[in-house]
Design a protein around this motif. Structure first.
Motif, mmCIF file in Angstrom:
data_model
loop_
_atom_site.group_PDB
_atom_site.id
_atom_site.type_symbol
_atom_site.label_atom_id
_atom_site.label_comp_id
_atom_site.label_asym_id
_atom_site.label_seq_id
_atom_site.Cartn_x
_atom_site.Cartn_y
_atom_site.Cartn_z
ATOM 1 N N VAL A 219 0.862 -1.181 0.000
ATOM 2 C CA VAL A 219 0.000 0.000 0.000
ATOM 3 C C VAL A 219 0.896 1.228 0.000
ATOM 4 C CG1 VAL A 219 -1.875 1.232 1.136
ATOM 5 C CG2 VAL A 219 -1.797 -1.272 1.237
ATOM 6 N N PHE A 223 -2.078 5.891 -1.920
ATOM 7 C CA PHE A 223 -3.290 5.065 -1.948
ATOM 8 C C PHE A 223 -4.545 5.907 -1.677
ATOM 9 C CE2 PHE A 223 -3.009 5.542 2.523
ATOM 10 C CZ PHE A 223 -4.117 4.986 3.142
ATOM 11 N N THR A 228 -9.351 1.547 -0.992
ATOM 12 C CA THR A 228 -8.354 0.552 -0.586
ATOM 13 C C THR A 228 -8.848 -0.258 0.601
ATOM 14 O OG1 THR A 228 -6.504 1.881 -1.383
ATOM 15 C CG2 THR A 228 -5.998 0.211 0.270
ATOM 16 N N TYR A 367 -1.636 -1.154 -4.047
ATOM 17 C CA TYR A 367 -2.631 -0.075 -4.009
ATOM 18 C C TYR A 367 -1.898 1.246 -4.115
ATOM 19 C CZ TYR A 367 -6.362 -3.280 -2.718
ATOM 20 O OH TYR A 367 -7.290 -4.288 -2.729
ATOM 21 N N SER A 388 -3.646 -4.470 -9.462
ATOM 22 C CA SER A 388 -3.463 -3.177 -8.805
ATOM 23 C C SER A 388 -4.805 -2.609 -8.367
ATOM 24 C CB SER A 388 -2.753 -2.185 -9.735
ATOM 25 O OG SER A 388 -3.580 -1.834 -10.824
ATOM 26 N N ASN A 389 -4.794 -1.987 -7.197
ATOM 27 C CA ASN A 389 -5.964 -1.317 -6.630
ATOM 28 C C ASN A 389 -7.182 -2.223 -6.482
ATOM 29 O OD1 ASN A 389 -4.772 1.348 -6.299
ATOM 30 N ND2 ASN A 389 -4.686 1.362 -8.538
ATOM 31 N N ASP A 390 -6.917 -3.504 -6.292
ATOM 32 C CA ASP A 390 -7.965 -4.479 -6.009
ATOM 33 C C ASP A 390 -7.287 -5.800 -5.681
ATOM 34 O OD1 ASP A 390 -10.508 -5.501 -5.625
ATOM 35 O OD2 ASP A 390 -11.290 -4.713 -7.509
#
Length: 470
Positions: A219, A223, A228, A367, A388-390
């Protein structure tokens, strides 16, 4: 009483007769599998709840409907997948038919894990059917109710001469592994994966090993706190954290941790209420043995969220740990449960170094709203999958391969990758018996003229390989 030997001989005889290989047969069996899921949906949901306290929502999206969509996708594409693959030719083979023929391996063994007992047994089965194999299925003994129901249903819907289910525990699995199979597909941990590979080596049997590992989640300072926290909390505590692609630990700075922890706490209260044990949407641990392992891990670092447990109910609350050290018990093996440790690092470079000194994981998550951070993490690490981001989302798209690398697995499946996994790719050249004069240059006695002509005729010409990187 039918023995392993009798059943395996029957299945192998069916394969050698060609019973499982026509396209019509494969299509009929895939349609039968879809009917099994549709006509027994209520019963399947019931046993998943009994075994894992799995709610309908998670059971449908990760088990029943997930498998059904895979079967339909396979049906939609099986004709094109089965077609011979035409390949490039040189001057020497210009007059020949050159192609790759997709052939089934033969008698296949599929050994499933308990965390998603329907998905992990039937998803690889779809690929094995589509490729034309006969199959022995070994469901996990941990999820007793689900295994018993599948053992009852599969012979009712699929051809008993080509497909068989064997239940039981490690003793029965060891007995099965003494027999020769043409391919083994295993889902589970890498400790058992090594035993599977060792047994397969006795018969030089190829394997696909779908294993887990400690999936890191970095992270970054950039972020987005709300998204997140929600996505990370969902991925970590889906199926009570018992998913091989769940984030296993978080790497972040102390400053990020100070924002992230309260945000996760708020998410968990929205998701499961003040007491997750009372939530109809929160699962339970699969076995008493695994519950005890997780209890030892909770003693690592300092609990800032959750920590409550009930052995009789096999309940462990969604738990977040801070002040975790690399030497703590929670960092020594895959968690596979509702525990999220946070380790503090000072930079992305330190996070990358931490990840790269450990075995390659099944998944890496990052993230960050800064695309440079995402791209650098992608380029400087290696894993079975990346998101990314999940989290978890890289495994739901059946046009992407799902599998590990190194300790997290060998081989991949889902969609066409399943068909390819269960198919032998046979190199084929069909030549005519004429034009012998054209071939005479390869026969002795050799001379420079023959050599020059053959080198020219078989030469691979360079092309412009310059390309622009994305």
């Amino acid at each position: 009483m039918t023995t392993f030997t009798d059943s395996l001989l029957r299945l192998r005889s069916s394969f050698l007769s060609g019973r499982s290989q026509p396209m019509d047969f494969r299509v009929n069996q895939l349609n039968a599998l879809i009917r099994l899921l549709e006509e027994n949906e209520v019963a399947l949901l019931r046993v998943l709840y009994k075994d894992l306290h799995k709610c309908k929502f998670e059971a449908m999206i990760a088990e029943v409907d997930f498998v059904k969509n895979e079967a339909i996708y396979t049906l939609n594409n099986i004709r094109s997948w089965m077609e011979p693959e035409i390949v490039e030719k040189t001057f020497v083979t210009r007059m020949d038919q050159c192609f790759i023929q997709k052939e089934p391996f033969g008698l296949v063994l599929i050994i499933a894990a308990w965390s998603h007992p329907i998905q992990l047994l039937l998803m690889p089965l779809i690929g094995a059917i589509a490729a034309g194999n006969c199959v022995v299925l070994k469901p996990s003994e941990v999820t007793v109710q689900t295994a018993a129901l599948l053992n009852k249903l599969i012979p009712k819907y699929l051809d008993k001469e080509c497909f068989a289910v064997f239940t039981g525990g490690p003793i029965e699995t060891r007995k099965l592994l003494q027999f020769k199979f043409d391919f083994i597909f295993y889902t589970g941990n890498n400790m058992v994966g090594k035993l599977i590979m060792k047994a397969a080596a006795e018969h030089l049997t190829p394997v696909t090993l779908e294993m887990g590992g400690k999936n890191p989640c970095y992270v970054d300072q950039s972020f987005s706190p709300e998204s997140t926290a929600q996505r990370l909390a969902w991925g970590c505590f889906f199926n009570a954290g018992q998913c091989c692609t769940s984030p296993d630990y978080v790497l972040c700075s102390r400053e990020v941790q100070e924002q992230l922890v309260p945000a996760i706490g708020q998410c968990l209260e929205r998701f499961y209420g003040k007491d997750p044990r009372e939530s109809p949407d929160y699962g339970r641990i699969g076995s008493d043995e695994h519950f005890e392992e997780l209890q030892q891990m909770v003693n690592s670092g300092r609990v800032v969220i959750g920590g409550q447990s009930d052995k009789q109910d096999r309940y462990i609350a969604p738990t977040v740990l801070v002040d975790v050290q690399e030497s703590d018990p929670v960092m020594q093996k895959e968690i596979f449960g509702p525990i999220l440790p946070i380790l503090n690092i000072n930079s992305m470079e330190e996070a990358i170094a931490f990840i790269n000194k450990r075995p390659k994981p099944l998944a890496i998550y990052v993230y960050a709203t800064n695309s440079k951070v995402v791209n650098e993490m992608l380029q400087k690490t290696s894993s079975g999958g990346f998101c990314s981001n999940d989290n978890l989302m890289q495994m739901i798209l059946n046009t992407l391969p799902f599998g590990g690398v190194g300790y997290s697995g060998i081989g991949a499946y889902h969609g066409k990758f399943s068909f390819d996994t269960f198919s032998h790719k046979r190199a084929c050249v069909l030549k005519s018996g004429g034009m012998e004069k054209l071939h005479s240059s390869r026969y002795p006695p050799y001379n420079e003229q023959k050599l020059s002509w053959l080198l020219w005729a078989t030469q691979v010409r360079k092309r412009d390989c310059s390309c622009r990187l994305l």
